[in-house]
Design a protein around this motif. Sequence first.
Motif, mmCIF file in Angstrom:
data_model
loop_
_atom_site.group_PDB
_atom_site.id
_atom_site.type_symbol
_atom_site.label_atom_id
_atom_site.label_comp_id
_atom_site.label_asym_id
_atom_site.label_seq_id
_atom_site.Cartn_x
_atom_site.Cartn_y
_atom_site.Cartn_z
ATOM 1 N N ALA A 25 3.991 8.829 -16.889
ATOM 2 C CA ALA A 25 2.955 9.840 -17.092
ATOM 3 C C ALA A 25 1.830 9.337 -17.979
ATOM 4 C CB ALA A 25 3.577 11.101 -17.697
ATOM 5 N N ASP A 26 2.127 8.371 -18.860
ATOM 6 C CA ASP A 26 1.112 7.890 -19.792
ATOM 7 C C ASP A 26 0.521 6.547 -19.378
ATOM 8 O OD1 ASP A 26 3.296 6.285 -20.235
ATOM 9 O OD2 ASP A 26 3.408 6.601 -22.392
ATOM 10 N N SER A 27 0.733 6.140 -18.128
ATOM 11 C CA SER A 27 0.148 4.885 -17.661
ATOM 12 C C SER A 27 -1.312 5.108 -17.273
ATOM 13 C CB SER A 27 0.939 4.343 -16.469
ATOM 14 O OG SER A 27 0.752 5.171 -15.329
ATOM 15 N N THR A 28 -1.998 4.025 -16.971
ATOM 16 C CA THR A 28 -3.417 4.137 -16.605
ATOM 17 C C THR A 28 -3.647 3.995 -15.105
ATOM 18 O OG1 THR A 28 -3.716 1.763 -17.006
ATOM 19 C CG2 THR A 28 -4.185 3.268 -18.841
ATOM 20 N N GLY A 29 -2.583 3.834 -14.337
ATOM 21 C CA GLY A 29 -2.741 3.604 -12.909
ATOM 22 C C GLY A 29 -2.473 4.846 -12.072
ATOM 23 N N TRP A 30 -2.265 4.604 -10.768
ATOM 24 C CA TRP A 30 -2.019 5.704 -9.828
ATOM 25 C C TRP A 30 -0.667 6.354 -10.056
ATOM 26 C CZ3 TRP A 30 -5.803 7.835 -7.342
ATOM 27 C CH2 TRP A 30 -6.937 7.086 -6.996
ATOM 28 N N LEU A 81 0.199 14.299 -1.676
ATOM 29 C CA LEU A 81 1.373 13.676 -2.280
ATOM 30 C C LEU A 81 1.636 12.316 -1.655
ATOM 31 C CD1 LEU A 81 3.828 14.042 -4.217
ATOM 32 C CD2 LEU A 81 5.064 14.998 -2.250
ATOM 33 N N GLY A 82 1.588 12.233 -0.326
ATOM 34 C CA GLY A 82 1.824 10.967 0.350
ATOM 35 C C GLY A 82 0.781 9.920 0.016
ATOM 36 N N ALA A 83 -0.478 10.331 -0.045
ATOM 37 C CA ALA A 83 -1.536 9.377 -0.368
ATOM 38 C C ALA A 83 -1.358 8.826 -1.776
ATOM 39 C CB ALA A 83 -2.896 10.057 -0.238
ATOM 40 N N LEU A 84 -0.988 9.683 -2.728
ATOM 41 C CA LEU A 84 -0.757 9.208 -4.090
ATOM 42 C C LEU A 84 0.454 8.285 -4.152
ATOM 43 C CD1 LEU A 84 -1.566 12.440 -6.115
ATOM 44 C CD2 LEU A 84 -2.822 10.278 -6.166
ATOM 45 N N PHE A 85 1.492 8.580 -3.359
ATOM 46 C CA PHE A 85 2.634 7.684 -3.262
ATOM 47 C C PHE A 85 2.177 6.292 -2.834
ATOM 48 C CE2 PHE A 85 6.588 10.363 -3.216
ATOM 49 C CZ PHE A 85 7.359 9.475 -3.937
ATOM 50 N N SER A 86 1.389 6.243 -1.775
ATOM 51 C CA SER A 86 0.939 4.963 -1.248
ATOM 52 C C SER A 86 0.129 4.190 -2.290
ATOM 53 C CB SER A 86 0.102 5.194 0.013
ATOM 54 O OG SER A 86 -0.255 3.974 0.618
ATOM 55 N N LEU A 87 -0.736 4.904 -3.009
ATOM 56 C CA LEU A 87 -1.541 4.253 -4.037
ATOM 57 C C LEU A 87 -0.684 3.793 -5.211
ATOM 58 C CD1 LEU A 87 -4.530 6.731 -3.936
ATOM 59 C CD2 LEU A 87 -4.649 4.307 -3.333
ATOM 60 N N ALA A 88 0.246 4.653 -5.649
ATOM 61 C CA ALA A 88 1.076 4.317 -6.810
ATOM 62 C C ALA A 88 1.995 3.133 -6.540
ATOM 63 C CB ALA A 88 1.901 5.532 -7.228
#
Length: 300
Positions: free
Chosen positions: A141-146, A176-183
């Motif tokens: 939660a405190d990272s700077t990425g996706w 949700l799926g798009a954020l999964f792919s980015l993360a």
Amino acid sequence: MPAAHRLDYWVGAISEGFLAMEASGDAHQFHGELVSAPLGPVGVNWVQGAAQRVWRTPRGIARGGQRVAYLLGNHDSAWRVAQDGREALMRPGDFVLVDARRPYHFDFPAGPSTVSLELPLDWLARWLAEPEAHTARPFRADSTGWGAALAAFARPWRPDMASAPPLPAELLADQLGALFSLACGGTPPTPTPAGLAERAKGVLRDRLAEPGLTAAQVAADLGCSVRSLHRALATAQTPFAQLLMAERLAVARQMLASPALRHVSASEIGRRVGLLDASHFARLCRRHLGLLPSALRTER
């Protein structure tokens, strides 16, 4: 249930009605609650309870053939997760992926207060080429990425969203799926067609009056995959749901300011841009445009 029977009942009820697993805890002080509801392709679960350890065994896996994964995050306390030879200490607000087809282990020393999103693997495979490569790897939660964006998006999900979702269920699932792919750094090997984001904006403008418009429908119009569409929009830093809402409200603002449409009610203008609920339309105008529809009509 009487206190002395709650732990046994908890394990049995969850194993029979949810997912076969084992759990241990203090049988004299145990309590637990699981609330679940479907939201589009995603199952939304909220779990609260006493301190406990939970694990899934090969025997339990053999009892049911669920092809699902779970995205989990605990709100109030730290906990541990282990799967596929990896183990992680999870802090409050972090999220993690686990695959129900293989053994895993959770330890909640202060008890769960957990959002658990059930993800069909067929759906998840649209976004991640190898979901198993990302199990037990925290999205901090405190990272700077996706990963932080994924955790922040998943954190407020609750079963009661199923009765009044803030956006259409398919849009939420696509986000949700798009954020999964980015993360997870998931990118298909083929390049994104040039200008796809701009072409997508054109399709959105043409179809924004459709209340249930989804990324899949827009991708079909563009002749591309949903994954390619989301990747193109992510590159342009305009996720699909955000872009659709921005286009709808931009058109609504123009219509509200038009003297030729002075006789058309604000609620009807909301309907013409795909926002059917008048109160929801008013809240969106205030949140994103800074004024209620009535004030936007007098704005010059």
